[in-house]
Design a protein around this motif. Sequence first.
Motif, mmCIF file in Angstrom:
data_model
loop_
_atom_site.group_PDB
_atom_site.id
_atom_site.type_symbol
_atom_site.label_atom_id
_atom_site.label_comp_id
_atom_site.label_asym_id
_atom_site.label_seq_id
_atom_site.Cartn_x
_atom_site.Cartn_y
_atom_site.Cartn_z
ATOM 1 N N VAL A 56 0.822 -1.212 0.000
ATOM 2 C CA VAL A 56 0.000 0.000 0.000
ATOM 3 C C VAL A 56 0.854 1.259 0.000
ATOM 4 C CG1 VAL A 56 -1.663 1.346 1.357
ATOM 5 C CG2 VAL A 56 -1.993 -1.113 1.063
ATOM 6 N N ASN A 57 1.929 1.291 0.832
ATOM 7 C CA ASN A 57 2.721 2.518 0.948
ATOM 8 C C ASN A 57 3.458 2.853 -0.347
ATOM 9 O OD1 ASN A 57 4.434 0.363 1.177
ATOM 10 N ND2 ASN A 57 5.632 1.196 2.878
ATOM 11 N N ILE A 58 3.753 1.838 -1.149
ATOM 12 C CA ILE A 58 4.366 2.085 -2.456
ATOM 13 C C ILE A 58 3.317 2.562 -3.457
ATOM 14 C CG2 ILE A 58 5.413 0.911 -4.449
ATOM 15 C CD1 ILE A 58 7.086 -0.706 -2.488
ATOM 16 N N LEU A 59 2.161 1.949 -3.418
ATOM 17 C CA LEU A 59 1.093 2.313 -4.350
ATOM 18 C C LEU A 59 0.635 3.759 -4.146
ATOM 19 C CD1 LEU A 59 -1.033 -0.969 -4.272
ATOM 20 C CD2 LEU A 59 0.352 -0.117 -6.165
ATOM 21 N N ARG A 60 0.545 4.192 -2.900
ATOM 22 C CA ARG A 60 0.107 5.569 -2.628
ATOM 23 C C ARG A 60 1.021 6.580 -3.313
ATOM 24 N NH1 ARG A 60 -0.385 5.364 3.854
ATOM 25 N NH2 ARG A 60 -2.171 3.945 4.100
ATOM 26 N N GLY A 61 2.332 6.430 -3.088
ATOM 27 C CA GLY A 61 3.282 7.377 -3.679
ATOM 28 C C GLY A 61 3.284 7.326 -5.187
ATOM 29 N N ALA A 62 3.173 6.113 -5.752
ATOM 30 C CA ALA A 62 3.179 5.966 -7.203
ATOM 31 C C ALA A 62 1.963 6.664 -7.822
ATOM 32 C CB ALA A 62 3.182 4.478 -7.579
ATOM 33 N N MET A 63 0.806 6.481 -7.207
ATOM 34 C CA MET A 63 -0.404 7.121 -7.739
ATOM 35 C C MET A 63 -0.343 8.634 -7.615
ATOM 36 S SD MET A 63 -3.442 4.554 -6.518
ATOM 37 C CE MET A 63 -3.465 2.840 -7.031
ATOM 38 N N SER A 64 0.243 9.117 -6.535
ATOM 39 C CA SER A 64 0.363 10.572 -6.354
ATOM 40 C C SER A 64 1.239 11.183 -7.440
ATOM 41 C CB SER A 64 0.943 10.883 -4.970
ATOM 42 O OG SER A 64 0.050 10.470 -3.952
ATOM 43 N N ILE A 65 2.294 10.476 -7.821
ATOM 44 C CA ILE A 65 3.174 10.972 -8.901
ATOM 45 C C ILE A 65 2.394 11.059 -10.216
ATOM 46 C CG2 ILE A 65 5.169 10.379 -10.351
ATOM 47 C CD1 ILE A 65 6.488 9.227 -7.825
ATOM 48 N N LEU A 66 1.611 10.019 -10.519
ATOM 49 C CA LEU A 66 0.849 10.034 -11.766
ATOM 50 C C LEU A 66 -0.234 11.111 -11.755
ATOM 51 C CD1 LEU A 66 0.413 6.304 -12.857
ATOM 52 C CD2 LEU A 66 2.156 7.967 -13.503
ATOM 53 N N VAL A 67 -0.825 11.366 -10.597
ATOM 54 C CA VAL A 67 -1.824 12.442 -10.499
ATOM 55 C C VAL A 67 -1.192 13.772 -10.902
ATOM 56 C CG1 VAL A 67 -3.206 13.835 -8.903
ATOM 57 C CG2 VAL A 67 -3.313 11.339 -8.785
ATOM 58 N N SER A 68 0.021 14.043 -10.398
ATOM 59 C CA SER A 68 0.709 15.298 -10.741
ATOM 60 C C SER A 68 1.064 15.350 -12.218
ATOM 61 C CB SER A 68 1.982 15.437 -9.897
ATOM 62 O OG SER A 68 1.655 15.577 -8.531
ATOM 63 N N ILE A 69 1.508 14.227 -12.772
ATOM 64 C CA ILE A 69 1.888 14.200 -14.187
ATOM 65 C C ILE A 69 0.672 14.428 -15.084
ATOM 66 C CG2 ILE A 69 2.741 12.699 -16.046
ATOM 67 C CD1 ILE A 69 4.602 11.410 -13.961
ATOM 68 N N VAL A 70 -0.419 13.726 -14.769
ATOM 69 C CA VAL A 70 -1.621 13.844 -15.594
ATOM 70 C C VAL A 70 -2.248 15.227 -15.451
ATOM 71 C CG1 VAL A 70 -3.951 12.953 -15.961
ATOM 72 C CG2 VAL A 70 -2.065 11.364 -15.547
ATOM 73 N N SER A 71 -2.192 15.787 -14.247
ATOM 74 C CA SER A 71 -2.841 17.080 -13.986
ATOM 75 C C SER A 71 -1.962 18.268 -14.340
ATOM 76 C CB SER A 71 -3.223 17.175 -12.505
ATOM 77 O OG SER A 71 -4.054 16.105 -12.131
ATOM 78 N N HIS A 72 -0.732 18.046 -14.685
ATOM 79 C CA HIS A 72 0.211 19.149 -14.871
ATOM 80 C C HIS A 72 -0.255 20.222 -15.852
ATOM 81 C CE1 HIS A 72 3.941 21.303 -14.712
ATOM 82 N NE2 HIS A 72 4.187 21.111 -16.002
ATOM 83 N N PRO A 73 -0.867 19.885 -16.974
ATOM 84 C CA PRO A 73 -1.314 20.946 -17.902
ATOM 85 C C PRO A 73 -2.337 21.884 -17.270
ATOM 86 C CG PRO A 73 -1.320 18.816 -18.987
ATOM 87 C CD PRO A 73 -1.085 18.554 -17.536
ATOM 88 N N HIS A 74 -3.096 21.389 -16.281
ATOM 89 C CA HIS A 74 -4.125 22.205 -15.657
ATOM 90 C C HIS A 74 -3.579 22.976 -14.470
ATOM 91 C CE1 HIS A 74 -6.435 19.589 -18.176
ATOM 92 N NE2 HIS A 74 -6.067 18.541 -17.476
ATOM 93 N N ALA A 75 -2.369 22.581 -13.999
ATOM 94 C CA ALA A 75 -1.815 23.221 -12.810
ATOM 95 C C ALA A 75 -0.890 24.373 -13.151
ATOM 96 C CB ALA A 75 -1.062 22.195 -11.968
ATOM 97 N N GLY A 76 -0.284 24.358 -14.286
ATOM 98 C CA GLY A 76 0.667 25.413 -14.625
ATOM 99 C C GLY A 76 1.004 25.406 -16.100
ATOM 100 N N SER A 77 2.195 25.863 -16.425
ATOM 101 C CA SER A 77 2.604 25.966 -17.832
ATOM 102 C C SER A 77 2.902 24.588 -18.394
ATOM 103 C CB SER A 77 3.843 26.845 -17.938
ATOM 104 O OG SER A 77 4.896 26.294 -17.169
ATOM 105 N N ARG A 78 2.692 24.457 -19.706
ATOM 106 C CA ARG A 78 2.954 23.182 -20.358
ATOM 107 C C ARG A 78 4.420 23.107 -20.793
ATOM 108 N NH1 ARG A 78 -1.533 20.460 -22.042
ATOM 109 N NH2 ARG A 78 -0.426 19.482 -23.785
#
Length: 698
Positions: free
Chosen positions: A100-122
Amino acid sequence: MDTVNVAELVERLGSDEDAVRKMAVFKLQSNIGDPSFADIFMTEGGLTRLRYLTLHASGNTLAYSLTSFARLLEVDKGWECVDQELVERIVELIVTHPLVNILRGAMSILVSIVSHPHAGSRASEADLFGFRALKPAIAIYPQFLEMLVSRLSSADHALCANALQLINSLMRDSITFDSEAEWPKFIQKLQDLGVIRAVYVLMQDSALQDLAHPLLEFQSLTKVLLRKWRDIPLNQETPEHRRALKGIYVASNPAKGGVDEAAENSDDSRRSKRHHPDKWRRLGFESESPAAEFSEVGFLGMMDLADYVRSHQDEFQKILLEQSTKPARQRCPIARASLAVTSILYEHFEVDKSEMDDSKNYMMLESRSNFDKLFKPLLLHWTRLHVAGLQAFFRLWKATTAETEDLDKLVELVRILIESVVGGAGRTKDVQDVEEELASFEYHRLRELQMELLELTYEDAWGQHLRQVREELHHEALQFVKEQRIRCLLQGAWFSLESHSKSDSGPASRSTASHQYVQLSHNRRYLHFGDFDSVGDRAPELDALPEKIDLSIVSSVVSNISTSPDHSSSSTVKTAPRQASTKITIHGYAPSSSEHSKSHGHTRTGSKSTQKEVVLLTLRPASHSVASEWLDGLLMLLNQQPITAETTKLIDLVGNYGLKIRLLNVRFDDATFAGEAPPVPVREGLDEDYYYDVFGGA
């Protein structure tokens, strides 16, 4: 940051000993969220070493590295290390790793990567961010989405929250940046994997606190999807839209519906139209150009209708077959009904509500008491609610024997039904219970609810005026019932006599009489009565009644029948305790001998204070209904208020019907009126060009 030597920490990250690296990255994860610390960390060369650990470490060292990298991306730093190799590694971990502790961090990284265009500059390399960054890795690990959805049922709420955050990010990016052909396929794939059911269960869970934000975002995204589908206009030139329309038509079984199927399969569409003048009207469209009728609900309306036809094809064909035997005006317009239910649901769930309003809802999440207001799990079961609402429409159409001109009225009833059942359902109420309630809601109960809502609506809009109308109608109803009660007295009635009542019943001798007949005079000033040995076949004439009472000398009326609560304390009415038999006693002032000798009972000249109050007449009604008519008739004749519950109920009934007629302008054959419709008066020479002025000025 003052207590951490960043250079030493970076050096330890590159140690050959795993225990040293683990302690260093453990300390790093609690500090890297500080932007100033992150800047120094990157200046000291720590980013390269953190990336290496993320790619190659294992166990707790890997877990701490993933958390540290995720927090670095959250402060919008470290993007230069994000590449396809890193993304593929993270996707691999999510698919293959159980911790679980590995999965949490991995998913958080992908959330930032996928959301990056909406969070700031591309970034210049656009394919490194958004959903497109994951597609090459997902091609290698096709079970990624399935594993992601399965995490929504994890016992670890933090992991559920991370998984749902990632799903939300993927959905939002796909809806925003994918082509019109791509994003619906991705959404459909998620739905096929069970994301709707999984999120629905989470929304109904009692422990919502850890999941509140991603759940609310999923609910908001569901509205975004519905809006997007609604905003797509139906275009028969679009292959997908054309296929959907054709699917509905084919599912209708046109051969049994009286349509030449061979002609329909012809390539010549113009020839087909010539052969089928009612091709689309038969399915409930208003014209033979169905695309135009989807203007309000767009492709969303097409999806809802197609889903119903596909999942309830036998029912669809049966209804069409039944309708084909009826005149055109009596046929249930299935297609228009479906579009109407879609529109009702769209308005009920406030799908057009802006995301600005949804963002305000996040502030309300601080209080658990707001959860039931904010979360609408039933929204996720849109298709099932549409089917249930449409079936309720069919049931109401049949129950009311409606015709085409009644369509708007039926739509309004379904709107009230959905507002009542779906709107009244709590967060934890199961969708199946809602479906059953929609299917069993009685029509007359629905009409009563409609009237209550209508009165509330008018109360809000016309408060003072509506109260005035109510008062006017109450006064009119009171006068109407007064006249009805007095006419009962004018008609006369038989009353029984008891042997012991001789002394209570006036001056007449009653040694052998067993019945008494009482009748009000035509001028309404005298009460005539006489005693008889038996009840005759015909009522005696007024002239045959030897006794009479001048109503001007009546002082009060005493009765032991039940009275309405609001009038039981009337000072002019004496209400005795309940007795075995119903009795009405009329009291008055005994006339003097000189006055008694005067003809027609002219009014006395003496003072009432000097006269003795005596019993003028005792009536023993045969039933409670007669007792109510005579007691209240006498009181109202004396300009006093009626007191029995039966009369009060009648006044309220007449007044309420008057209000309903004014508000709804209903026909006499409307179901608001219970029982049989009143007969239409017939008079020689009378045609249909007339109207009723029911309540004078209504």
